[in-house]
Design an enzyme around this catalytic site. Structure first.
Site, PDB file in Angstrom:
ATOM      1  N   ASP A 171      67.897  52.594  27.048  1.00  0.00           N
ATOM      2  CA  ASP A 171      66.478  52.643  26.681  1.00  0.00           C
ATOM      3  C   ASP A 171      66.083  53.978  26.063  1.00  0.00           C
ATOM      4  OD1 ASP A 171      66.262  50.106  27.975  1.00  0.00           O
ATOM      5  OD2 ASP A 171      66.071  51.140  29.898  1.00  0.00           O
ATOM      6  N   GLU A 227      61.838  35.407  24.251  1.00  0.00           N
ATOM      7  CA  GLU A 227      61.793  35.897  25.623  1.00  0.00           C
ATOM      8  C   GLU A 227      61.669  37.417  25.687  1.00  0.00           C
ATOM      9  OE1 GLU A 227      65.004  34.503  27.955  1.00  0.00           O
ATOM     10  OE2 GLU A 227      64.562  32.388  27.647  1.00  0.00           O
TER      11      GLU A 227
END
Length: 555
Positions: A54, A223
């Protein structure tokens, strides 16, 4: 890490040098995953190898700063600095004081999720989510990115992945992933929200507004739209976010608007980055690309950092999600990280920036030795959650560790903290070695080297009390139903307990071999051809990477 060491200093000083406990004299690491050669004008992906997921990066003047996720590890949110976007130096950790926030006694895959770093008017900001912690989303600030960082300011809105954007007029806006308005239309249905942030009060103000409901094509039921960031170019506001979850279906999307509050239109050529359409049987794949952030250089060129994985077999990888870098091209006002159908290049031309020397490599083949003689730990080392009391110390004799009654498999179930110092595994082909000073083990004790994915999936090679005195033994835990201490896989009597013992894990993708030595360089096999894939997220679950390091258990 400096403040982490200071915070523990008083407790450590109160201990009698951890007398009577175990001492590790060194830890060695060597890793080499091969790959094409890198010319002086090139760099290698990933730029920060191992469990550094991330990524969020910004430019401030001539410097670049990067922060990544750490989940349940402490210190949390490592801060890196670079001058060439390629060579990164860890300068600290944003969460480095045990009292800074309460992780709660939860699973390692909880804790500090995706962070984002930003800068405005001389102050650095990190927005983050502490998942399952009290408070949820928060901001920490610092004048110096190396620290100290402030205590968290809790923001009170729902969701994860907050990212702070400063507009040209000084106004600040927070985007994040959250639940959609109304009922969920399908599993994984999420939205991207926007709200203004008041810099003076550090509070959210004004209404919250949905910018994206579901994703680029809501009819396809995308999603987990997540990891949003805002940036601005040529009068356009760009919103970028990932879809498809953080696995093989990961893809980076882009929208733009003339107004910060929208409406935002998606690019017809989305996604701007993905590997999900490629042949899954391709050699040396890079998968799961996404969670990108765009960076503009002084010369007007653009680059993007993003996460990706390097499986060794199928979707198995032990390293977790790593930090990659690619240049960005612009097409009719839209940014493209990688054209559809192209593979992520492992070697390519460096940014047009002066080379930044790097003392501690973060990519490619490298090796190091840590003898723990400094007064504090290097910032790369971590524990499982913040220590509530001092149980380790560094100094002239090496690393002294007070064994814990909580085994590695006992964390996250209401137990205490394991005595485990963790360093990220950064290669699939690696040799990990720890040397333990002479000591006499007591019944039930196990002291040695751990190779750890999570509470239910790990290996430990260490010294214990055997039937005939000291013995070296291998333990493995491969599911939640096995004992928290793991099951013994192999054992070998040691000739005596008055000599140092060196312990070694040797990894080659899915294969693991284990060795020990009581005489320097005279390695003996303890167990060979073991299954290292139980350390992969594909087997163990979750989304963190494997770590290794000194470990001491005493019931």
């Amino acid at each position: 890490m400096k403040r982490f060491a200071l915070a523990l200093a008083a407790c450590i000083a109160a201990l009698p040098a951890l007398a009577g406990d175990v001492t590790f004299t060194e830890v060695r690491y060597a890793g080499d995953d091969g790959g094409p050669a890198v010319a002086p004008t090139q760099y290698r992906n990933p730029i920060v190898a191992g469990f550094y997921p991330d990524p969020s990066a910004i430019r401030v003047g001539d410097d670049f700063y990067l922060v990544t996720s750490t989940f349940g590890y402490f210190p949390g949110l490592p801060i890196f600095r670079s001058r060439d976007l390629v060579s990164w130096h860890q300068i600290g950790n944003a969460i480095d004081r045990p009292g800074q926030l309460n992780y709660a006694n939860d699973e390692l895959t909880r804790g500090l999720f995706a962070a984002s770093i930003s800068h405005h008017d001389g102050t650095f900001y990190i927005a983050n989510t502490c998942f399952y912690c009290d408070g949820g989303n928060f901001i920490v600030t610092a004048k110096d990115p190396a620290g100290p960082w402030s205590d968290p300011v809790w923001l009170g809105f729902e969701g994860i992945d907050p990212s702070l954007f400063f507009d040209d007029d000084g106004s600040a806006w927070m985007v994040n992933n959250g639940m959609p308005e109304g009922k969920l239309r399908y599993d994984g249905h999420r939205a991207i929200w926007l709200q203004q942030f008041d810099v003076a009060t550090k509070k959210m103000v004004g209404p919250r507004k949905v910018l994206v409901d579901g994703g680029v094509d809501p009819a396809s039921k995308p999603e987990h739209v997540e990891g949003p960031h805002l940036f601005k170019r040529d009068g356009w506001y760009y919103l970028t976010a990932a879809e498809g979850g953080t696995g093989e279906q990961h893809a980076q999307m882009i929208w733009r608007s003339r107004q910060v509050a929208g409406p935002y239109e998606p690019w017809s050529g989305n996604p701007v980055l993905t590997q999900r359409d490629l042949d899954p049987a391709r050699a040396n794949p890079v998968t799961s690309t996404g969670h990108a952030q765009f960076i503009e250089l002084k010369d007007g060129s653009w680059w993007a950092v993003f996460l990706a994985t390097r499986p060794y077999r199928g979707n198995q990888y032990n390293l977790g999600r790593e930090t990659f870098l690619l240049p960005v091209t612009w097409r009719d006002g839209w940014p493209v990280i990688l054209p559809r159908g192209e593979r992520v290049p492992m070697v390519l031309a460096r940014p047009a920036l002066p080379r930044d020397p790097q003392l501690v490599p973060t990519s490619g083949a490298f090796e190091w030795t840590e003898r723990f003689t400094a007064g504090k730990l290097p910032p790369q080392w971590m524990t499982i959650h913040p220590p509530k009391q001092a149980w380790f110390a560094t100094g002239a004799d090496g690393l002294q560790v007070k064994p814990s009654s909580t085994p590695l498999g006992g964390h996250g179930s209401g137990g205490g903290q394991p005595a485990y110092l963790a360093h990220r595994l950064q290669h699939h082909r690696a040799t990990l070695t720890a040397t333990l000073a002479p000591y006499q083990p007591v019944a039930g004790e196990l002291v040695g080297l751990a190779l750890f994915q999570n509470e239910t999936h790990h290996y430990v090679v260490g010294v214990e009390q055997g039937e005939h005195g000291a013995a070296v033994a291998l333990y493995r835990r491969a599911n939640k139903d096995e004992p928290a201490t793991g099951k013994r896989q192999a054992s070998m009597d040691l000739p005596s307990s008055d000599k140092p013992v060196s312990l070694r894990f040797q990894l080659d993708g899915p294969r693991l071999d284990v060795f020990y030595a009581v005489e320097p360089g005279q390695w003996k096999p303890l167990a060979t051809e073991l299954d290292a894939s139980l350390l992969s997220t594909d087997v163990a679950g979750g989304f963190i990477g494997a770590t290794f390091g000194p470990y001491a258990f005493r019931p």
